[in-house]
Each structure stands twice: as C-alpha cells, then as structure tokens.
Scaffold this active site. Structure first.
Site, PDB file in Angstrom:
ATOM      1  N   SER A 116       0.864  -1.146  -0.145  1.00 26.13           N
ATOM      2  CA  SER A 116       0.008  -0.137  -0.116  1.00 26.13           C
ATOM      3  C   SER A 116       0.819   1.277  -0.125  1.00 26.13           C
ATOM      4  CB  SER A 116      -0.706  -0.128   1.183  1.00 26.13           C
ATOM      5  OG  SER A 116      -1.711   1.231   1.236  1.00 26.13           O
ATOM      6  N   TYR A 140      -2.765   0.310   9.983  1.00 23.91           N
ATOM      7  CA  TYR A 140      -2.802  -0.336   8.639  1.00 23.91           C
ATOM      8  C   TYR A 140      -1.594   0.040   7.807  1.00 23.91           C
ATOM      9  CZ  TYR A 140      -3.985  -1.247   3.519  1.00 23.91           C
ATOM     10  OH  TYR A 140      -3.907  -1.568   2.394  1.00 23.91           O
ATOM     11  N   LYS A 178     -17.000  -1.706   0.992  1.00 22.28           N
ATOM     12  CA  LYS A 178     -15.947  -1.030   1.697  1.00 22.28           C
ATOM     13  C   LYS A 178     -16.464   0.281   2.471  1.00 22.28           C
ATOM     14  CE  LYS A 178     -11.750  -0.870   0.278  1.00 22.28           C
ATOM     15  NZ  LYS A 178     -10.593  -0.440  -0.737  1.00 22.28           N
TER      16      LYS A 178
END
Length: 316
Positions: A116, A140, A178
């Site tokens: 990411s 995250y 999401k």
C-alpha cells in the site's frame, strides 16, 4: 490452479473476473465472508473452490496442500486505515502474509501481494520505493510497511517470484462493500445522486479547498499490473502501482458531475480525527515498474470515471 486471497474483495474479485476472461476457471477463492454482501462481487465469477481464510491458513500446514499451484495473488487484508486494534491488524496483515509467503517460497510458487502507498505516510519525503520515504502514520500502513520490510529481509534467500505492489488510490467496480473506505469516486457519485452535491474537504496542509491531490488509479490497471507479473516470471521486489500523476479531488468531483450532467461541489470542514493521519498528496514514482518492463499507459481520472460510472450506475 491459481489462488486469490481476498477474492471476494475489491481488487481480488476484479482480478478473478479478468482471469475468467482469459478462460481461467481453475481458481481457489479465499476470503472471510463475515460481510455477506461481498457475495455480490463474486456471484457472476467462475471458480473451482472457495475456502474461508482461517481454514486456508490451517491447510497451508499440510505438506502437499499447495502442490501444483501456478501462482498466489495475496490481496486479503484488513484494509481499514481507521482500525487501531494493532493486534488484530498485525495478525491479519503481517502474520498471515508471512506464513503464506514462506509456504510459497518452499514450493517455488510465484507470490504477488498487495502492499500500500499508505506506507509513505504524509509523503513529505517522496513516494519512491525506498526506506527513506517510508513513515506509516496509521496501524494499517504500519502492518503493510512491516511486511515489506520482512520481504526485503528474506528476498536474498528466496529464488522464486516475489512481488509487492504498493497500490495508490484505487477506484472502480466492486468497492461498495468497503463503506467509508470506498473511493472518493464512489462517494461523490452517491452524493450527486442523493443531494446533487459532492462534498469535499476544505483546504488543509497548505492546499486550497478541494485541491489536495492523490494518485487515483483505475482498478483495471491495477489488475493488469498483477497479471503482467504473473506472465513475466522471475521478477522480484516491491513496486508502486499508480498513474504517476497526482490529480486534485476537485478534478475527481468535476468528472463525476460531468458524467451526471448535474450537481455542484460543497466544501466541508476538515475532520478533526484525520488531522495528522491524512495524506493530502500522493504521487507514485513508477520508475521501478517501468524498469521492470511494464510499459502500458494508465487511465487518468477523466478516462476512468466515465468507465466506472457507466458500470456503477447501470446496476441501480
């Protein structure tokens, strides 16, 4: 057989759909369907088998379980940037990934996984795949960063294909499950339909209203990069996946408004809970991807949004 973890999710389901388009149906879809609404992403896909992620992880301990696997696309993760249960995030995003990587390495199975762009934090040091640029600012991002660090550590010892793909701001079909983590394109579309106004953050971090910039990349391009690495074995390393060009939130909102041929922009105060934990600017350095041999152009927002909204609004 090809394994896709997170196969009912946003990128995973699009990956399987494209594999189906190639005539590939011998696919093991791994996911955790606690959110059963994700089944809408996979109802029209052809797969050989489904397995819950917990069962899948147990099965990896069996010596012959991964025999004959062509490739593993590891897309499964807790993707909520607002999740602060560090134990939960590390178990799902770090420990799970380590275990699967080790199993693939033992059997020389290509392992292509989702990293990411969040690992770059505020981006003040740039967006190159380089340790000096990496400073995660949420749990995250840290989990993704730490797994990348683990990959760097073991890479010299492993001869098989290992590819980490740092996704920038991906948008496109199958992201509706999401919720708040869906793309701005998804939210702007809903806002224009319901209220005729796209809501953008007011200025922050020195940017004018709606002028914060992100590298918005269409999901089809992300899938294409994944499959390119499967088709070109022997690659090893971590790569950015973005267009290489930052575009403003205003540009994104205007593209959505243009598709609907109605609507306007409303600027709202910047949320207090996001202060210090928000990327006001992202732009992928894709030189590594180009050097690896990937040469296709990426869709920009004005090209990608009509394609997305044609699909999204045809389902209403």
């Amino acid at each position: 057989m090809i394994i896709v973890t997170g196969g009912a999710g946003f990128i995973g389901s699009n990956l399987i759909r494209t594999l189906n388009g190639r005539g590939e149906k011998n696919i093991l879809l791994v996911d955790h369907l606690a959110n059963g609404r994700k089944m809408h992403n996979i109802a029209d896909l052809d797969i050989a088998d489904y397995m819950d992620k917990a069962h899948f992880l147990e099965k990896t301990a069996s010596p012959n379980f991964l025999n004959g696997i062509q490739a593993v696309f590891h897309q499964g993760a807790c993707s909520a940037t607002t999740e602060w249960d560090g134990q939960y995030v590390m178990m799902n995003n770090y420990d799970y990934s380590k275990r699967l990587l080790q199993c693939c390495a033992e059997k020389n199975i290509p392992f292509i996984y989702a990293s990411s762009a969040s690992v770059y934090g505020t981006g003040e040091h740039g967006f190159r795949v380089d340790r000096s640029c990496e400073h995660p600012i949420n749990m995250y991002a840290y989990s993704k960063f730490q797994f990348d660090q683990y990959v760097r550590q073991v890479l010299p010892e492993i001869k098989s294909t290992i590819v980490g793909l740092r996704y920038f701001n991906v948008y496109g079909p199958n992201e509706q499950h999401k919720g708040s983590m869906s793309s701005t394109a998804f939210h702007f579309n809903r806002q224009i339909i319901e209220h005729k106004k796209a809501k953008l953050f007011a200025g922050c971090d020195g940017y004018a209203d709606g002028e914060q910039k992100r590298d918005f990349v269409y999901v089809d391009d992300v899938v294409d990069v994944n499959l390119w690495f499967m088709d070109n074995p022997g690659q090893r390393g971590i790569y950015n996946v973005g267009t290489g060009k930052a575009e403003t939130f205003n540009t994104m909102a205007q593209a959505v408004i243009a598709w609907h041929q109605e609507g306007s922009i409303e600027y709202i105060p910047f949320p207090e809970h996001l202060q210090g934990a928000y990327q006001s600017y992202t732009q992928a350095d894709i030189s590594g991807l180009r050097q690896a041999g990937y040469s296709k152009d990426f869709l920009n927002v004005k090209q990608g949004i009509p394609k997305y909204l044609d699909h999204l609004n045809s389902k209403k």
